[in-house]
Write a protein that holds these residues in place. Structure first.
Motif, PDB file in Angstrom:
ATOM      1  N   ASP A  51       0.692  -1.730   0.062  1.00  0.00           N
ATOM      2  CA  ASP A  51      -0.183  -0.332  -0.144  1.00  0.00           C
ATOM      3  C   ASP A  51       0.522   1.295  -0.380  1.00  0.00           C
ATOM      4  O   ASP A  51       2.131   0.861   0.171  1.00  0.00           O
ATOM      5  CB  ASP A  51      -1.609  -0.314   1.304  1.00  0.00           C
ATOM      6  N   GLY A  52       0.280   2.088   0.169  1.00  0.00           N
ATOM      7  CA  GLY A  52       0.326   3.541  -0.117  1.00  0.00           C
ATOM      8  C   GLY A  52       1.578   3.870   0.954  1.00  0.00           C
ATOM      9  O   GLY A  52       2.329   4.977   0.857  1.00  0.00           O
ATOM     10  N   VAL A  57       0.519  -6.129   2.126  1.00  0.00           N
ATOM     11  CA  VAL A  57      -1.128  -6.509   2.613  1.00  0.00           C
ATOM     12  C   VAL A  57      -0.805  -8.478   2.794  1.00  0.00           C
ATOM     13  O   VAL A  57      -0.976  -9.164   1.539  1.00  0.00           O
ATOM     14  CB  VAL A  57      -2.118  -6.158   1.646  1.00  0.00           C
ATOM     15  N   LEU A  58      -1.320  -8.924   3.538  1.00  0.00           N
ATOM     16  CA  LEU A  58      -1.361 -10.261   4.563  1.00  0.00           C
ATOM     17  C   LEU A  58      -2.574 -10.850   4.304  1.00  0.00           C
ATOM     18  O   LEU A  58      -3.795  -9.908   5.404  1.00  0.00           O
ATOM     19  CB  LEU A  58      -0.110 -11.162   5.089  1.00  0.00           C
ATOM     20  N   VAL A  59      -2.656 -12.111   4.607  1.00  0.00           N
ATOM     21  CA  VAL A  59      -4.236 -12.740   5.193  1.00  0.00           C
ATOM     22  C   VAL A  59      -4.128 -13.793   6.107  1.00  0.00           C
ATOM     23  O   VAL A  59      -2.644 -14.841   5.376  1.00  0.00           O
ATOM     24  CB  VAL A  59      -5.054 -12.815   3.778  1.00  0.00           C
ATOM     25  N   ARG A  60      -4.550 -13.932   6.934  1.00  0.00           N
ATOM     26  CA  ARG A  60      -4.104 -14.663   8.112  1.00  0.00           C
ATOM     27  C   ARG A  60      -5.062 -15.690   8.163  1.00  0.00           C
ATOM     28  O   ARG A  60      -6.274 -15.487   8.032  1.00  0.00           O
ATOM     29  CB  ARG A  60      -4.256 -14.137   9.371  1.00  0.00           C
ATOM     30  N   LEU A  71       0.086 -16.978   7.743  1.00  0.00           N
ATOM     31  CA  LEU A  71       0.126 -15.011   7.171  1.00  0.00           C
ATOM     32  C   LEU A  71       0.623 -15.967   5.516  1.00  0.00           C
ATOM     33  O   LEU A  71       2.086 -16.891   5.206  1.00  0.00           O
ATOM     34  CB  LEU A  71       1.251 -14.545   7.927  1.00  0.00           C
ATOM     35  N   GLU A  72      -0.330 -15.462   4.562  1.00  0.00           N
ATOM     36  CA  GLU A  72      -0.137 -15.959   3.440  1.00  0.00           C
ATOM     37  C   GLU A  72      -0.170 -14.177   2.409  1.00  0.00           C
ATOM     38  O   GLU A  72      -0.607 -13.860   2.831  1.00  0.00           O
ATOM     39  CB  GLU A  72      -0.432 -17.088   3.133  1.00  0.00           C
ATOM     40  N   VAL A 145      -4.205  -8.981   7.126  1.00  0.00           N
ATOM     41  CA  VAL A 145      -2.992  -7.577   7.776  1.00  0.00           C
ATOM     42  C   VAL A 145      -2.136  -7.186   7.114  1.00  0.00           C
ATOM     43  O   VAL A 145      -2.222  -7.603   5.795  1.00  0.00           O
ATOM     44  CB  VAL A 145      -2.756  -9.207   8.724  1.00  0.00           C
ATOM     45  N   ARG A 146      -1.655  -6.067   7.870  1.00  0.00           N
ATOM     46  CA  ARG A 146      -0.966  -5.738   7.183  1.00  0.00           C
ATOM     47  C   ARG A 146       0.053  -5.181   7.807  1.00  0.00           C
ATOM     48  O   ARG A 146       0.036  -4.775   8.896  1.00  0.00           O
ATOM     49  CB  ARG A 146      -1.136  -3.735   6.493  1.00  0.00           C
TER      50      ARG A 146
END
Length: 180
Positions: A51-52, A57-60, A71-72, A145-146
């Motif tokens: 992101d700016g 940006v991940l996904v759990r 976390l991926e 998740v960031r």
């Protein structure tokens, strides 16, 4: 000397929704024969979205086979005929995170299970993010998740991030960003 193995015969063992297990008899380079059991997979794409504010940006999400959360990077398989790897990456980023990206860079591809699967994962870097519409599958539960990009790379380097596609994608994205 060629190391190629020639398929003599092939039979289905299991045909599922996602995975198709095959048992092949092969001729080895020395002329002997052997059996290869393997999984035919449609392939996938995975996205390192930054992101700016310099956060990835991940996904759990919980993954059933290892029975734990990971976390991926956002990722998903080819679902439709004629989809390109970029089409899949764009779809999965929006479905899993609600984001779209204006800038896309191909990072390469990987074969995560070369001893037992034909799966190929195409890796992308996505930047210039905007809010889109989050969708997703009815049976997919995840949390967005960031993390600061450098922290995520550090976690990949230290082995804290255990998902192979995510670690590789983060390391390739870090190398690409260093080179530009």
């Amino acid at each position: 000397m060629s190391l190629t193995e020639e398929t003599i015969s092939s039979e289905p063992v299991y045909d599922g929704t996602l995975l198709h297990v095959r048992r092949d008899e092969v001729r080895l380079p020395d002329g002997a024969t052997s059996v290869r059991e393997w999984i035919k997979h449609p392939g996938a794409s995975a996205v390192v979205a930054i992101d700016g504010e310099g956060r990835v940006v991940l996904v759990r999400q919980f993954r059933y086979p290892p029975r734990r959360e990971f976390l991926e990077v956002p990722a998903g398989k080819f679902d439709r005929d004629g989809e390109s790897p970029l089409d899949v990456a764009q779809r999965e980023l929006e479905e899993e995170t609600g984001l779209t990206a204006a800038a896309w860079t191909a990072l390469g591809r990987t074969f995560p299970g070369i001893g037992y699967s034909s799966e190929t994962i195409h890796l992308f870097l996505a930047e210039s993010l905007s809010e889109g519409e989050r969708g997703g599958d009815d049976d997919e539960f995840l949390e967005v998740v960031r993390l600061p990009f450098d922290e995520a790379v550090r976690r990949a380097e230290s082995g804290e991030i255990l998902d192979a596609k995510t670690s590789l994608a983060l390391l390739l994205a870090a190398a690409r960003r260093r080179d530009t």
